[in-house]
Design an enzyme around this catalytic site. Structure first.
Site, PDB file in Angstrom:
ATOM      1  N   GLU A   1       0.834  -1.207   0.000  1.00  8.35           N
ATOM      2  CA  GLU A   1       0.000   0.000   0.000  1.00  8.35           C
ATOM      3  C   GLU A   1       0.868   1.256   0.000  1.00  8.35           C
ATOM      4  O   GLU A   1       2.077   1.185   0.173  1.00  8.35           O
ATOM      5  CB  GLU A   1      -0.944  -0.003   1.201  1.00  8.35           C
ATOM      6  CG  GLU A   1      -0.236  -0.254   2.527  1.00  8.35           C
ATOM      7  CD  GLU A   1      -0.351   0.898   3.486  1.00  8.35           C
ATOM      8  OE1 GLU A   1      -0.389   2.048   3.016  1.00  8.35           O
ATOM      9  OE2 GLU A   1      -0.393   0.635   4.701  1.00  8.35           O
TER      10      GLU A   1
ATOM     11  N   LYS B   1      -5.791  10.747   0.508  1.00  8.42           N
ATOM     12  CA  LYS B   1      -5.816   9.411   1.118  1.00  8.42           C
ATOM     13  C   LYS B   1      -7.035   8.704   0.540  1.00  8.42           C
ATOM     14  O   LYS B   1      -8.170   9.100   0.807  1.00  8.42           O
ATOM     15  CB  LYS B   1      -5.913   9.533   2.637  1.00  8.42           C
ATOM     16  CG  LYS B   1      -5.924   8.206   3.380  1.00  8.42           C
ATOM     17  CD  LYS B   1      -6.044   8.461   4.881  1.00  8.42           C
ATOM     18  CE  LYS B   1      -6.174   7.177   5.661  1.00  8.42           C
ATOM     19  NZ  LYS B   1      -6.411   7.425   7.103  1.00  8.42           N
TER      20      LYS B   1
ATOM     21  N   VAL C   1      -5.608   0.269   2.978  1.00 10.05           N
ATOM     22  CA  VAL C   1      -5.696  -1.189   2.890  1.00 10.05           C
ATOM     23  C   VAL C   1      -6.861  -1.595   1.987  1.00 10.05           C
ATOM     24  O   VAL C   1      -6.715  -2.447   1.107  1.00 10.05           O
ATOM     25  CB  VAL C   1      -5.852  -1.814   4.292  1.00 10.05           C
ATOM     26  CG1 VAL C   1      -6.246  -3.290   4.203  1.00 10.05           C
ATOM     27  CG2 VAL C   1      -4.559  -1.661   5.093  1.00 10.05           C
TER      28      VAL C   1
ATOM     29  N   SER D   1     -13.307   1.631  10.002  1.00  9.47           N
ATOM     30  CA  SER D   1     -12.586   1.613   8.732  1.00  9.47           C
ATOM     31  C   SER D   1     -13.266   0.735   7.685  1.00  9.47           C
ATOM     32  O   SER D   1     -13.790  -0.340   7.988  1.00  9.47           O
ATOM     33  CB  SER D   1     -11.161   1.111   8.962  1.00  9.47           C
ATOM     34  OG  SER D   1     -10.493   0.909   7.733  1.00  9.47           O
ATOM     35  N   ALA D   2     -13.187   1.197   6.431  1.00 12.39           N
ATOM     36  CA  ALA D   2     -13.699   0.411   5.305  1.00 12.39           C
ATOM     37  C   ALA D   2     -12.850  -0.832   5.059  1.00 12.39           C
ATOM     38  O   ALA D   2     -13.264  -1.734   4.317  1.00 12.39           O
ATOM     39  CB  ALA D   2     -13.729   1.273   4.046  1.00 12.39           C
TER      40      ALA D   2
ATOM     41  N   LYS E   1      -3.966  -1.500  14.074  1.00 12.56           N
ATOM     42  CA  LYS E   1      -3.196  -0.424  14.698  1.00 12.56           C
ATOM     43  C   LYS E   1      -3.599  -0.280  16.170  1.00 12.56           C
ATOM     44  O   LYS E   1      -4.782  -0.318  16.510  1.00 12.56           O
ATOM     45  CB  LYS E   1      -3.406   0.880  13.942  1.00 12.56           C
ATOM     46  CG  LYS E   1      -2.816   0.862  12.535  1.00 12.56           C
ATOM     47  CD  LYS E   1      -3.015   2.189  11.825  1.00 12.56           C
ATOM     48  CE  LYS E   1      -2.351   2.164  10.450  1.00 12.56           C
ATOM     49  NZ  LYS E   1      -3.051   1.291   9.493  1.00 12.56           N
TER      50      LYS E   1
END
Length: 317
Positions: free
Chosen positions: A27, A89, A109, A143-144, A162
């Site tokens: 990534e 982003k 990601v 998060s997706a 994370k």
């Protein structure tokens, strides 16, 4: 018009895929939003070198010049690293708009998984996945990456989620979406900078070959992605309690400054870098390199499985 019109695959990656050779996707938000230039360029070159040393071809993915680029290298890689401060982003929701509007973006990601799958790459190495943020019961900040893992056939090798996230809720969400979490030589789900989170993985695997067999069958059954959780090397691991104190301080700073949504993760990582006097970044680089090595080994094992499968098919014919 198809996705192929928006996908630009480097000749090296294209040849490797056509020849059944192992390829590992990488990534680019770690380049555009994870660290400053020139450290970001040095880091990605080191990670790509690790992939090569372990027998696979690296494919760094980013959005550049109105294309989803698979296998960014040379001058373009340097341009991406230099332009990090101005780059967007890109998560799943941003892809179409960014391809039309042009410009440059680091891929999360989720977006890297999408591009990898479209290109035919089955293994992807990253630092840590996104997940359920702390306080998500009021902010709904999830998060997706988690949704993408449930539907896209790519194996993601990471050092867990994370540490800034709510790891128990992240694992619960992965379970809800049917995403298998494999622990690479561990039963404890790693917490990015720390080797252990206190949460258990679904299944422990002992080798790249074992991981490859699980991943291959998962895809053959028509199911979604697989998460391979690989702990940070012990020599670079940070004390869980010490890093937790820094995370809590960084979160308080974010709340005080009103930082939220997609700006939150980069803000927290930068603040933690400052609070740890750069130690978090050193650990981050070490875990990414470690994940790249394991991903390359898994990609190689999957390539060998594919070759054996083709040989058996020919023998039967």
């Amino acid at each position: 018009m198809s996705i192929k019109d928006h996908l630009s695959i480097s000749s090296e990656v294209r040849k490797a895929l056509a020849g059944g050779r192992p390829v590992v996707a990488l990534e680019s938000t770690i380049i555009t939003h994870g660290m400053p230039y020139p450290q970001n360029l040095e880091m990605v070159r080191r990670v790509e070198a690790v992939v090569r040393r372990n027998g696979a071809v690296p494919a760094t993915i980013a959005i550049m010049d109105g294309k989803l680029r698979v296998g960014v290298k040379g001058e373009d890689l340097e341009r991406l690293a230099r332009g990090g401060g101005k780059a967007a982003k890109a998560s799943r929701r941003d892809v179409a708009a960014l391809l039309v509007l042009g410009g440059m973006a680091g891929t999360t990601v989720a977006t890297t998984m999408m591009a990898a799958a479209w290109a035919g790459i089955q293994v992807f190495a990253t630092g840590g996945i996104g997940g359920v943020h702390r306080g998500a019961e009021t902010t709904f900040d999830i998060s997706a990456d988690l949704e993408e893992l449930s539907q896209t056939q790519v194996a993601v090798v990471c050092a867990g989620a994370k540490s800034i996230l709510d790891i128990p809720k992240t694992l619960e969400t992965l379970e809800t979406h049917g995403v298998p979490v494999l622990g690479y030589k561990t039963e404890d789900f790693p917490a990015f900078w720390a080797r252990q989170s206190g949460q258990k993985v679904d299944h422990r695997i002992e080798s790249a070959e074992e991981a490859a067999r699980v991943i291959a069958l998962q895809f053959e059954l028509g199911m979604g992605g697989v998460l391979v959780a690989n702990p940070i090397p012990e020599s670079h691991a940070m004390d869980a309690r010490a890093i937790e104190a820094r995370i809590e301080e960084a979160i308080r700073c974010a709340e005080a400054e009103g930082v939220s949504r997609k700006d939150l993760t980069p803000f927290l990582l930068k603040r933690i870098f400052e609070l740890t006097e750069g130690k978090s970044l050193i650990a981050n680089i070490a875990l990414v390199e470690n994940n790249a090595a394991v991903a390359a080994e898994i990609a190689t094992a999957m390539s060998e499985l594919g070759a054996k499968s083709k040989s058996k098919s020919k023998a039967k014919a």
